[in-house]
Write a protein that holds these residues in place. Structure first.
Motif, PDB file in Angstrom:
ATOM      1  N   TYR A 283       0.979   7.467  -6.223  1.00  0.00           N
ATOM      2  CA  TYR A 283      -0.309   8.139  -6.427  1.00  0.00           C
ATOM      3  C   TYR A 283      -0.215   9.597  -6.017  1.00  0.00           C
ATOM      4  O   TYR A 283      -0.675  10.501  -6.739  1.00  0.00           O
ATOM      5  N   GLU A 284       0.375   9.843  -4.865  1.00  0.00           N
ATOM      6  CA  GLU A 284       0.509  11.211  -4.375  1.00  0.00           C
ATOM      7  C   GLU A 284       1.510  12.020  -5.190  1.00  0.00           C
ATOM      8  O   GLU A 284       1.474  13.253  -5.166  1.00  0.00           O
TER       9      GLU A 284
ATOM     10  N   THR B 274      -4.977   6.649   6.489  1.00  0.00           N
ATOM     11  CA  THR B 274      -4.662   5.787   5.346  1.00  0.00           C
ATOM     12  C   THR B 274      -4.368   4.350   5.753  1.00  0.00           C
ATOM     13  O   THR B 274      -4.355   3.451   4.905  1.00  0.00           O
ATOM     14  N   HIS B 275      -4.101   4.108   7.037  1.00  0.00           N
ATOM     15  CA  HIS B 275      -3.840   2.742   7.494  1.00  0.00           C
ATOM     16  C   HIS B 275      -4.062   2.680   8.999  1.00  0.00           C
ATOM     17  O   HIS B 275      -4.028   3.715   9.684  1.00  0.00           O
TER      18      HIS B 275
ATOM     19  N   GLY C 145       3.159   9.315   1.557  1.00  0.00           N
ATOM     20  CA  GLY C 145       1.751   9.215   1.184  1.00  0.00           C
ATOM     21  C   GLY C 145       0.857   8.687   2.291  1.00  0.00           C
ATOM     22  O   GLY C 145      -0.368   8.772   2.202  1.00  0.00           O
ATOM     23  N   MET C 146       1.472   8.143   3.340  1.00  0.00           N
ATOM     24  CA  MET C 146       0.695   7.510   4.411  1.00  0.00           C
ATOM     25  C   MET C 146       0.375   8.530   5.498  1.00  0.00           C
ATOM     26  O   MET C 146       1.088   8.661   6.490  1.00  0.00           O
TER      27      MET C 146
ATOM     28  N   LYS D  49       0.827  -1.213   0.000  1.00  0.00           N
ATOM     29  CA  LYS D  49       0.000   0.000   0.000  1.00  0.00           C
ATOM     30  C   LYS D  49       0.859   1.260   0.000  1.00  0.00           C
ATOM     31  O   LYS D  49       0.580   2.219  -0.731  1.00  0.00           O
TER      32      LYS D  49
ATOM     33  N   ARG E  37       2.449   1.983  -3.459  1.00  0.00           N
ATOM     34  CA  ARG E  37       1.467   2.464  -4.442  1.00  0.00           C
ATOM     35  C   ARG E  37       0.968   3.870  -4.094  1.00  0.00           C
ATOM     36  O   ARG E  37       0.795   4.713  -4.981  1.00  0.00           O
ATOM     37  N   LYS E  38       0.746   4.091  -2.807  1.00  0.00           N
ATOM     38  CA  LYS E  38       0.255   5.411  -2.392  1.00  0.00           C
ATOM     39  C   LYS E  38       1.301   6.493  -2.640  1.00  0.00           C
ATOM     40  O   LYS E  38       0.965   7.645  -2.966  1.00  0.00           O
ATOM     41  N   TYR E  39       2.574   6.136  -2.505  1.00  0.00           N
ATOM     42  CA  TYR E  39       3.652   7.099  -2.758  1.00  0.00           C
ATOM     43  C   TYR E  39       3.546   7.660  -4.169  1.00  0.00           C
ATOM     44  O   TYR E  39       3.567   8.884  -4.375  1.00  0.00           O
TER      45      TYR E  39
END
Length: 388
Positions: A112-113, A268-269, A263-264, A105, A108-110
């Motif tokens: 995305y941002e 987000t988690h 990104g977290m 996660k 991928r989030k890195y």
């Protein structure tokens, strides 16, 4: 009729009721030398008095509060881990599988941002094992792991183990990260060469991808360094740990650089139990012991002794064994027979080992095993091999 415990394990006919250091005692009183350590979990042996005291003290004080609040023991363990590693930040989990989910996660989030949502693919390698969640089995890609579980999480690219020069050809504009165990555990104690880890680091930097190390089994002093990747002199962007960090208590973590974790953000988690006071108090004690240079030196000395004796064992049984492999006290016997046969004969001789892929029997003793116990363990494996 199904048992009350879901029958997903092929369990050995053994029921242990007590542990003492490197020994397990069966319900009938038999004593077994444990070279599995709960699959690289019982870092300091069974019923370690120092860990037991920490657990008792914390249990008398505070067990669980949830991550709605600050947890001093969690912050202390995070401070220690970031002090000792490449990481700037940590997230605590209950297991390696949970750590794998977050690592995927986070990568991928890195991207995305960063405005590159197409970068979702994670490259993994044949023989890997990153857990048994739907995301982790998708990372493995093997029929044994994925068959019957329906559509898999997309976005994984599986490459052969060993063809390191070809990796760069498979990194595309969709690649978010490369995920690898510096030493494969379930895959058969296969050590990734230092030069290969250096190459993967360069590829990630040149192609624009994150590097994720899975040190769930090979970390926490198991290989004679605090983390196995230290031998190569490279660092990842994200790292998964678990197993040995809790010394037997369920505990894991994801370590990351500030950039990789950017990104977290809040929401987000999360984890209900991850990083609770009990787990973190024990983890802090384990880490304080195994990170001591004198302790690591002893792990390496004992590893040399054990490897020497195992090499002699292999030479004495050429029809049973092919080679010794591994690093530190994460060792494997490459067999010419079915590993389960040797493991079974070991039960008869009072020694516990763990099978793995690639026809390998794993030897993952407590890191504080004594010289005398090493000699006794190899002697018992010798007797097991002779009985085949």
């Amino acid at each position: 009729m199904i048992s009350s415990v879901l029958p997903t394990y092929n369990r050995a006919p053994l029921s242990f009721v007590k542990g003492e250091g490197s020994w397990l005692i069966e319900a009938d009183g038999r004593r077994f030398l444990d070279l599995g350590a709960g699959i690289a979990v019982n870092t300091l042996g069974h019923a370690n008095p120092e860990l037991a005291q920490v657990l008792k003290d914390q249990a008398d004080t505070l067990w669980h509060v949830s991550n709605l609040y600050k947890i001093p023991a969690q912050e202390a363990l995070a401070d220690k881990l970031t002090e000792l590693t490449f990481a700037d930040t940590c997230f605590f989990t209950n297991s390696g599988t949970e750590a794998a989910e977050l690592a995927i996660k986070m990568a991928r989030k890195y991207w995305y941002e960063k405005g590159q949502p197409e970068k979702i693919e994670v490259i993994s390698f044949e023989g890997c094992f990153h857990g048994r969640s739907t995301g982790a089995i998708a990372a493995s890609g093997t029929d044994k792991m994925v068959k019957g579980f329906g559509p898999l999480m997309p976005g994984f690219v599986h490459l052969p183990f060993g063809d390191w020069e070809a990796v760069a050809d498979h990194v595309t504009d969709k690649t978010a990260a490369i995920l690898i165990e510096p030493v494969q555990g379930e895959g058969g104690i296969r050590v990734v060469p230092d030069e290969a880890l250096k190459l993967l680091r360069r590829i990630c930097e040149e192609k624009g991808a994150l590097l994720i190390f899975d040190e769930v089994q090979c970390g926490i002093a198991r290989t004679g360094r605090l983390f196995a990747h230290e031998y190569a002199g490279v660092t990842p962007d994200i790292m998964m740990i678990a197993k040995g960090i809790g010394g037997g208590f369920p505990l894991g973590a994801v370590l990351a650089t500030e950039e990789a974790a950017s990104g977290m953000t809040a929401g987000t988690h999360g984890s209900t139990y991850g990083g609770n006071p009990l787990g973190c108090a024990i983890g802090l004690k384990v880490l304080s012991i195994v990170s001591d240079p004198a302790f690591l030196a002893e792990v390496n000395r004992k590893a040399g002794l054990m490897r020497q004796k195992l090499e002699e064992l292999v030479a004495a049984h050429p029809d049973v064994f092919e080679a010794v492999r591994g690093e530190g006290l994460m060792l494997g016997l490459k067999c010419k027979i079915a590993p389960a046969d040797l493991v079974g004969k070991g039960y008869e001789q009072g020694v516990l080992t763990v099978p793995a892929a690639d026809n390998v029997v794993r030897l993952l003793p407590a890191l504080n095993i004594t010289d005398e116990e090493i000699a006794e363990a190899v002697s018992r494996i010798d007797a097991a091999a002779s009985a085949l």
